[in-house]
Design a protein around this motif. Sequence first.
Motif, PDB file in Angstrom:
ATOM      1  N   THR A 225       0.841  -1.204   0.000  1.00 24.78           N
ATOM      2  CA  THR A 225       0.000   0.000   0.000  1.00 24.78           C
ATOM      3  C   THR A 225       0.872   1.250   0.000  1.00 24.78           C
ATOM      4  OG1 THR A 225      -1.628  -1.201   1.329  1.00 24.78           O
ATOM      5  CG2 THR A 225      -1.888   1.183   1.188  1.00 24.78           C
ATOM      6  N   ASP A 226       0.451   2.273  -0.737  1.00 25.14           N
ATOM      7  CA  ASP A 226       1.242   3.506  -0.728  1.00 25.14           C
ATOM      8  C   ASP A 226       1.099   4.198   0.628  1.00 25.14           C
ATOM      9  OD1 ASP A 226      -0.759   5.924  -0.859  1.00 25.14           O
ATOM     10  OD2 ASP A 226      -1.526   4.487  -2.332  1.00 25.14           O
ATOM     11  N   GLY A 228       0.291   7.218   1.723  1.00 28.46           N
ATOM     12  CA  GLY A 228      -0.899   7.996   2.049  1.00 28.46           C
ATOM     13  C   GLY A 228      -2.068   7.126   2.447  1.00 28.46           C
ATOM     14  N   ALA A 229      -2.332   6.087   1.666  1.00 26.32           N
ATOM     15  CA  ALA A 229      -3.434   5.178   1.989  1.00 26.32           C
ATOM     16  C   ALA A 229      -3.153   4.439   3.285  1.00 26.32           C
ATOM     17  CB  ALA A 229      -3.650   4.188   0.844  1.00 26.32           C
ATOM     18  N   HIS A 230      -1.904   4.067   3.486  1.00 29.35           N
ATOM     19  CA  HIS A 230      -1.583   3.305   4.692  1.00 29.35           C
ATOM     20  C   HIS A 230      -1.756   4.162   5.947  1.00 29.35           C
ATOM     21  CE1 HIS A 230       0.046  -0.182   6.719  1.00 29.35           C
ATOM     22  NE2 HIS A 230       0.783   0.625   7.457  1.00 29.35           N
ATOM     23  N   LEU A 231      -1.406   5.425   5.861  1.00 30.59           N
ATOM     24  CA  LEU A 231      -1.608   6.310   7.015  1.00 30.59           C
ATOM     25  C   LEU A 231      -3.089   6.410   7.366  1.00 30.59           C
ATOM     26  CD1 LEU A 231       0.925   9.166   6.210  1.00 30.59           C
ATOM     27  CD2 LEU A 231       1.132   7.428   7.998  1.00 30.59           C
ATOM     28  N   ASP A 232      -3.951   6.424   6.352  1.00 27.43           N
ATOM     29  CA  ASP A 232      -5.391   6.426   6.604  1.00 27.43           C
ATOM     30  C   ASP A 232      -5.826   5.136   7.293  1.00 27.43           C
ATOM     31  OD1 ASP A 232      -5.647   8.908   5.437  1.00 27.43           O
ATOM     32  OD2 ASP A 232      -6.237   8.107   3.469  1.00 27.43           O
ATOM     33  N   HIS A 233      -5.290   3.996   6.840  1.00 27.28           N
ATOM     34  CA  HIS A 233      -5.612   2.709   7.460  1.00 27.28           C
ATOM     35  C   HIS A 233      -5.159   2.688   8.919  1.00 27.28           C
ATOM     36  CE1 HIS A 233      -5.381   0.746   3.196  1.00 27.28           C
ATOM     37  NE2 HIS A 233      -6.482   1.443   3.377  1.00 27.28           N
ATOM     38  N   GLU A 234      -3.958   3.213   9.166  1.00 29.10           N
ATOM     39  CA  GLU A 234      -3.458   3.251  10.538  1.00 29.10           C
ATOM     40  C   GLU A 234      -4.363   4.091  11.436  1.00 29.10           C
ATOM     41  OE1 GLU A 234       1.325   2.615  10.822  1.00 29.10           O
ATOM     42  OE2 GLU A 234       0.585   4.651  10.541  1.00 29.10           O
ATOM     43  N   ALA A 235      -4.779   5.238  10.922  1.00 32.59           N
ATOM     44  CA  ALA A 235      -5.610   6.133  11.728  1.00 32.59           C
ATOM     45  C   ALA A 235      -6.928   5.467  12.100  1.00 32.59           C
ATOM     46  CB  ALA A 235      -5.864   7.440  10.973  1.00 32.59           C
ATOM     47  N   ARG A 236      -7.569   4.819  11.128  1.00 30.29           N
ATOM     48  CA  ARG A 236      -8.848   4.169  11.404  1.00 30.29           C
ATOM     49  C   ARG A 236      -8.679   3.023  12.401  1.00 30.29           C
ATOM     50  NH1 ARG A 236      -9.607   5.162   5.802  1.00 30.29           N
ATOM     51  NH2 ARG A 236      -8.901   3.055   5.258  1.00 30.29           N
ATOM     52  N   ALA A 237      -7.607   2.263  12.240  1.00 32.36           N
ATOM     53  CA  ALA A 237      -7.361   1.144  13.155  1.00 32.36           C
ATOM     54  C   ALA A 237      -7.085   1.640  14.568  1.00 32.36           C
ATOM     55  CB  ALA A 237      -6.198   0.302  12.651  1.00 32.36           C
ATOM     56  N   LEU A 238      -6.318   2.719  14.683  1.00 32.07           N
ATOM     57  CA  LEU A 238      -6.003   3.272  15.997  1.00 32.07           C
ATOM     58  C   LEU A 238      -7.257   3.786  16.700  1.00 32.07           C
ATOM     59  CD1 LEU A 238      -3.991   4.233  18.160  1.00 32.07           C
ATOM     60  CD2 LEU A 238      -3.757   6.360  16.859  1.00 32.07           C
ATOM     61  N   VAL A 239      -8.107   4.484  15.972  1.00 29.40           N
ATOM     62  CA  VAL A 239      -9.337   5.015  16.570  1.00 29.40           C
ATOM     63  C   VAL A 239     -10.211   3.867  17.069  1.00 29.40           C
ATOM     64  CG1 VAL A 239     -11.498   6.211  16.035  1.00 29.40           C
ATOM     65  CG2 VAL A 239      -9.327   7.156  15.247  1.00 29.40           C
TER      66      VAL A 239
END
Length: 269
Positions: A225-226, A228-239
């Motif tokens: 995953t690039d 930018g997309a991975h940072l979004d995935h991390e944020a959702r998982a963390l929340v």
Amino acid sequence: MKAAATGVGIEIDDGGLARVTLRRGEAGNAIDLDMARGLLDAARVCAREAVRVVLLTGEGKSFCVGGDLREFSRFSGEDLEKHLTAVTDALHDALRMFAASDAPVVAAVQGAVAGAGVGLAAAADVTLAADNASFTAAYTGIGYSPDAGVSWFLPRLVGPKRALDLLLTNRRVPAAEAAEIGLVSRVVSADRLAAEAAYTAEALRRGPTAALGATRRLVAAGLTTDLGAHLDHEARALVAAAASEAGREGVAAFLGKRTPDFTHVPPSS
């Protein structure tokens, strides 16, 4: 809970630790059709019981020497194609199910690890190798190409150039080198392998299972995953993790200067 399939045993204790054991030690735990289906059955049981951690081991001197060539040699032509398709379908479905679960997989390997045995060892999240373990791809030595995810895991663990070296030359990799190149997590003395694997599995059993599962998926996805997309995935998982019962327990324990108790939190929460 105890259950057994041909060639594979599974025992799940009250705390959610599943011990999956390859039980063809007299044959080097070579994977025949029954064992492949047994691994799939074990994966299904683990998914159904929502286990917290899986400990994968093999009985006897060797963890797994790969496919059962004696069984395969009894077939030819279309019959061989059908048989190998059945073996790989079951084995690969088992790997998919273990990978999709939140429960981490700990593998304890000893002696000869070859072919699909390398795939099982590589697929685990934490792989402990006895100091007497050695690893050999073996496939091209008999005119085969890889299965059991070996051609997927090896480049990600050791890099594509080194993976090709191992896959094309079939050279034997001793345990110390396997740890050095990233094929296994660490090496322990053979007489300490079982105890160290049990200790590691128990530590993970006490962990926040859903957060461990999210972490497994993030690491796997991050390889393709690039950013930018991975940072979004991390944020959702963390929340999601922070809002969960386990997340609240972890923060409360940290602030209260105590050890968190994640064992009361259902694995799927």
